[in-house]
Design a protein around this motif. Structure first.
Motif, PDB file in Angstrom:
ATOM      1  N   ALA A  74       0.836  -1.202   0.000  1.00 36.05           N
ATOM      2  CA  ALA A  74       0.000   0.000   0.000  1.00 36.05           C
ATOM      3  C   ALA A  74       0.872   1.253   0.000  1.00 36.05           C
ATOM      4  O   ALA A  74       0.569   2.227  -0.706  1.00 36.05           O
ATOM      5  N   LEU A  75       1.956   1.239   0.759  1.00 34.52           N
ATOM      6  CA  LEU A  75       2.860   2.388   0.787  1.00 34.52           C
ATOM      7  C   LEU A  75       3.502   2.595  -0.582  1.00 34.52           C
ATOM      8  O   LEU A  75       3.585   3.726  -1.081  1.00 34.52           O
ATOM      9  N   PHE A  76       3.950   1.512  -1.191  1.00 36.51           N
ATOM     10  CA  PHE A  76       4.536   1.579  -2.536  1.00 36.51           C
ATOM     11  C   PHE A  76       3.516   2.156  -3.526  1.00 36.51           C
ATOM     12  O   PHE A  76       3.838   3.019  -4.343  1.00 36.51           O
ATOM     13  N   TRP A  77       2.275   1.701  -3.451  1.00 41.02           N
ATOM     14  CA  TRP A  77       1.220   2.191  -4.345  1.00 41.02           C
ATOM     15  C   TRP A  77       0.946   3.673  -4.088  1.00 41.02           C
ATOM     16  O   TRP A  77       0.780   4.454  -5.026  1.00 41.02           O
ATOM     17  N   MET A  78       0.901   4.061  -2.817  1.00 38.47           N
ATOM     18  CA  MET A  78       0.633   5.466  -2.483  1.00 38.47           C
ATOM     19  C   MET A  78       1.732   6.376  -3.017  1.00 38.47           C
ATOM     20  O   MET A  78       1.455   7.473  -3.521  1.00 38.47           O
ATOM     21  N   LEU A  79       2.980   5.951  -2.921  1.00 32.08           N
ATOM     22  CA  LEU A  79       4.081   6.765  -3.438  1.00 32.08           C
ATOM     23  C   LEU A  79       3.973   6.937  -4.951  1.00 32.08           C
ATOM     24  O   LEU A  79       4.195   8.032  -5.479  1.00 32.08           O
ATOM     25  N   GLY A  80       3.621   5.857  -5.653  1.00 33.46           N
ATOM     26  CA  GLY A  80       3.429   5.933  -7.101  1.00 33.46           C
ATOM     27  C   GLY A  80       2.284   6.863  -7.465  1.00 33.46           C
ATOM     28  O   GLY A  80       2.381   7.661  -8.404  1.00 33.46           O
ATOM     29  N   ALA A  81       1.184   6.762  -6.721  1.00 36.09           N
ATOM     30  CA  ALA A  81       0.023   7.611  -6.991  1.00 36.09           C
ATOM     31  C   ALA A  81       0.328   9.069  -6.642  1.00 36.09           C
ATOM     32  O   ALA A  81      -0.131   9.984  -7.334  1.00 36.09           O
ATOM     33  N   PHE A  82       1.130   9.296  -5.618  1.00 36.46           N
ATOM     34  CA  PHE A  82       1.488  10.653  -5.220  1.00 36.46           C
ATOM     35  C   PHE A  82       2.318  11.342  -6.307  1.00 36.46           C
ATOM     36  O   PHE A  82       2.137  12.528  -6.592  1.00 36.46           O
ATOM     37  N   LYS A  83       3.214  10.590  -6.932  1.00 35.33           N
ATOM     38  CA  LYS A  83       4.067  11.139  -7.992  1.00 35.33           C
ATOM     39  C   LYS A  83       3.244  11.541  -9.215  1.00 35.33           C
ATOM     40  O   LYS A  83       3.658  12.410  -9.976  1.00 35.33           O
ATOM     41  N   SER A  84       2.077  10.887  -9.385  1.00 38.07           N
ATOM     42  CA  SER A  84       1.204  11.221 -10.518  1.00 38.07           C
ATOM     43  C   SER A  84       0.481  12.536 -10.301  1.00 38.07           C
ATOM     44  O   SER A  84      -0.098  13.092 -11.233  1.00 38.07           O
ATOM     45  N   GLY A  85       0.472  13.031  -9.104  1.00 43.76           N
ATOM     46  CA  GLY A  85      -0.203  14.282  -8.770  1.00 43.76           C
ATOM     47  C   GLY A  85      -1.628  14.043  -8.300  1.00 43.76           C
ATOM     48  O   GLY A  85      -2.195  12.964  -8.459  1.00 43.76           O
ATOM     49  N   GLY A  86      -2.207  15.008  -7.705  1.00 42.89           N
ATOM     50  CA  GLY A  86      -3.568  14.897  -7.201  1.00 42.89           C
ATOM     51  C   GLY A  86      -3.607  14.251  -5.825  1.00 42.89           C
ATOM     52  O   GLY A  86      -2.587  14.041  -5.171  1.00 42.89           O
ATOM     53  N   SER A  87      -4.802  13.945  -5.410  1.00 40.77           N
ATOM     54  CA  SER A  87      -4.976  13.370  -4.070  1.00 40.77           C
ATOM     55  C   SER A  87      -5.447  11.914  -4.111  1.00 40.77           C
ATOM     56  O   SER A  87      -5.921  11.386  -3.118  1.00 40.77           O
ATOM     57  N   PHE A  88      -5.306  11.278  -5.265  1.00 36.12           N
ATOM     58  CA  PHE A  88      -5.733   9.881  -5.407  1.00 36.12           C
ATOM     59  C   PHE A  88      -4.939   8.954  -4.476  1.00 36.12           C
ATOM     60  O   PHE A  88      -5.432   7.909  -4.062  1.00 36.12           O
ATOM     61  N   TRP A  89      -3.727   9.342  -4.111  1.00 33.97           N
ATOM     62  CA  TRP A  89      -2.879   8.518  -3.248  1.00 33.97           C
ATOM     63  C   TRP A  89      -3.515   8.237  -1.891  1.00 33.97           C
ATOM     64  O   TRP A  89      -3.222   7.237  -1.249  1.00 33.97           O
ATOM     65  N   MET A  90      -4.428   9.129  -1.455  1.00 33.77           N
ATOM     66  CA  MET A  90      -5.040   8.966  -0.128  1.00 33.77           C
ATOM     67  C   MET A  90      -5.913   7.713  -0.022  1.00 33.77           C
ATOM     68  O   MET A  90      -6.163   7.226   1.072  1.00 33.77           O
ATOM     69  N   PHE A  91      -6.365   7.175  -1.158  1.00 34.08           N
ATOM     70  CA  PHE A  91      -7.141   5.938  -1.111  1.00 34.08           C
ATOM     71  C   PHE A  91      -6.304   4.767  -0.570  1.00 34.08           C
ATOM     72  O   PHE A  91      -6.841   3.803  -0.040  1.00 34.08           O
ATOM     73  N   GLY A  92      -4.994   4.876  -0.689  1.00 33.26           N
ATOM     74  CA  GLY A  92      -4.112   3.843  -0.165  1.00 33.26           C
ATOM     75  C   GLY A  92      -3.975   3.876   1.341  1.00 33.26           C
ATOM     76  O   GLY A  92      -3.510   2.904   1.952  1.00 33.26           O
ATOM     77  N   LEU A  93      -4.375   4.978   1.981  1.00 37.34           N
ATOM     78  CA  LEU A  93      -4.256   5.078   3.434  1.00 37.34           C
ATOM     79  C   LEU A  93      -5.061   4.005   4.159  1.00 37.34           C
ATOM     80  O   LEU A  93      -4.624   3.484   5.188  1.00 37.34           O
ATOM     81  N   LEU A  94      -6.231   3.680   3.616  1.00 30.38           N
ATOM     82  CA  LEU A  94      -7.046   2.643   4.244  1.00 30.38           C
ATOM     83  C   LEU A  94      -6.302   1.311   4.247  1.00 30.38           C
ATOM     84  O   LEU A  94      -6.212   0.641   5.275  1.00 30.38           O
ATOM     85  N   HIS A  95      -5.732   0.937   3.115  1.00 32.33           N
ATOM     86  CA  HIS A  95      -5.007  -0.333   3.030  1.00 32.33           C
ATOM     87  C   HIS A  95      -3.744  -0.317   3.882  1.00 32.33           C
ATOM     88  O   HIS A  95      -3.399  -1.318   4.520  1.00 32.33           O
ATOM     89  N   PHE A  96      -3.069   0.817   3.908  1.00 29.86           N
ATOM     90  CA  PHE A  96      -1.882   0.952   4.746  1.00 29.86           C
ATOM     91  C   PHE A  96      -2.251   0.774   6.221  1.00 29.86           C
ATOM     92  O   PHE A  96      -1.573   0.059   6.968  1.00 29.86           O
ATOM     93  N   SER A  97      -3.357   1.397   6.620  1.00 31.46           N
ATOM     94  CA  SER A  97      -3.819   1.291   8.012  1.00 31.46           C
ATOM     95  C   SER A  97      -4.227  -0.133   8.364  1.00 31.46           C
ATOM     96  O   SER A  97      -3.942  -0.621   9.462  1.00 31.46           O
ATOM     97  N   VAL A  98      -4.877  -0.816   7.430  1.00 33.82           N
ATOM     98  CA  VAL A  98      -5.257  -2.219   7.675  1.00 33.82           C
ATOM     99  C   VAL A  98      -4.007  -3.069   7.869  1.00 33.82           C
ATOM    100  O   VAL A  98      -3.949  -3.917   8.767  1.00 33.82           O
ATOM    101  N   GLY A  99      -3.006  -2.856   7.046  1.00 38.28           N
ATOM    102  CA  GLY A  99      -1.752  -3.597   7.192  1.00 38.28           C
ATOM    103  C   GLY A  99      -1.105  -3.361   8.546  1.00 38.28           C
ATOM    104  O   GLY A  99      -0.640  -4.302   9.197  1.00 38.28           O
ATOM    105  N   LEU A 100      -1.094  -2.108   8.996  1.00 39.28           N
ATOM    106  CA  LEU A 100      -0.542  -1.807  10.322  1.00 39.28           C
ATOM    107  C   LEU A 100      -1.375  -2.465  11.425  1.00 39.28           C
ATOM    108  O   LEU A 100      -0.833  -2.939  12.427  1.00 39.28           O
ATOM    109  N   GLY A 101      -2.705  -2.490  11.236  1.00 41.73           N
ATOM    110  CA  GLY A 101      -3.578  -3.155  12.206  1.00 41.73           C
ATOM    111  C   GLY A 101      -3.294  -4.643  12.300  1.00 41.73           C
ATOM    112  O   GLY A 101      -3.308  -5.227  13.387  1.00 41.73           O
ATOM    113  N   ILE A 102      -3.029  -5.276  11.165  1.00 48.37           N
ATOM    114  CA  ILE A 102      -2.695  -6.709  11.154  1.00 48.37           C
ATOM    115  C   ILE A 102      -1.396  -6.943  11.918  1.00 48.37           C
ATOM    116  O   ILE A 102      -1.281  -7.888  12.713  1.00 48.37           O
TER     117      ILE A 102
END
Length: 177
Positions: A47-75
């Motif tokens: 999820a972090l890798f995906w968020m970094l890629g989405a962040f480089k593309s511009g916009g705020s689409f990268w924030m959708f990865g926060l949910l998956h990142f948080s789930v991973g940390l919860g696990i």
């Protein structure tokens, strides 16, 4: 009010408390929890890798990865800390007839489970420092079926002594029949 007064409405007539204790609350990783933590690390890492890629593309689409990142940390948190947290909020009692496991957890509340000790109750001592004494099983349902989980007094300093007491309770239960 003594601790035995608190048990008046719970214990049967003539039933006596012979041991009370608390489990060790230290973090103890098992092979299954290591696998779960590794999965959580992979999940949050991807999820972090995906968020970094989405962040480089511009916009705020990268924030959708926060949910998956948080789930991973919860696990990861669940795998490493949850069993220790449950043990820190657990109490054990052994009577001349039953074993009790009490827990107090947020959202789940206070629970007290009773397990009768009969002559046919399977007892298992897992020796170590600290030791565990198992005396029951429960079925845990999951997405891919169910598994059997041992129930008992986990990670107690007096494991051998409690095991001996339980064997004595079993012997007396067999004599009463």
């Amino acid at each position: 009010m003594s601790s035995t007064d608190e048990w008046t409405d719970i214990l049967d007539d003539g039933e006596e408390i012979i041991w009370q204790g608390r489990p060790d609350g230290a973090i103890a990783l098992r092979p299954a929890s290591l696998f779960e933590a590794a999965f959580g690390l992979f999940f949050s890492g991807f999820a972090l890798f995906w968020m970094l890629g989405a962040f480089k593309s511009g916009g705020s689409f990268w924030m959708f990865g926060l949910l998956h990142f948080s789930v991973g940390l919860g696990i990861i948190f669940h795998a490493v800390f949850w069993s220790s947290y449950v043990r820190r909020n657990s109490w054990y009692t052994l009577t001349d007839r039953r074993a009790f496991i009490g827990t107090r957890l947020p959202l789940l509340g206070r629970k007290l489970k009773s397990y009768p000790l009969t002559g046919s109750t399977p007892l298992e001592l897992v020796d170590g420092q600290p030791a565990s004494v198992f005396f029951a099983e429960r079925t845990k349902r999951g997405e891919n079926g169910s598994t059997t989980v041992a129930v008992g007094f986990e990670r107690i300093a007096e494991g051998r002594e409690v095991y001996r007491m339980m064997r004595d309770v079993q012997a007396r239960a067999s004599e009463r029949k």
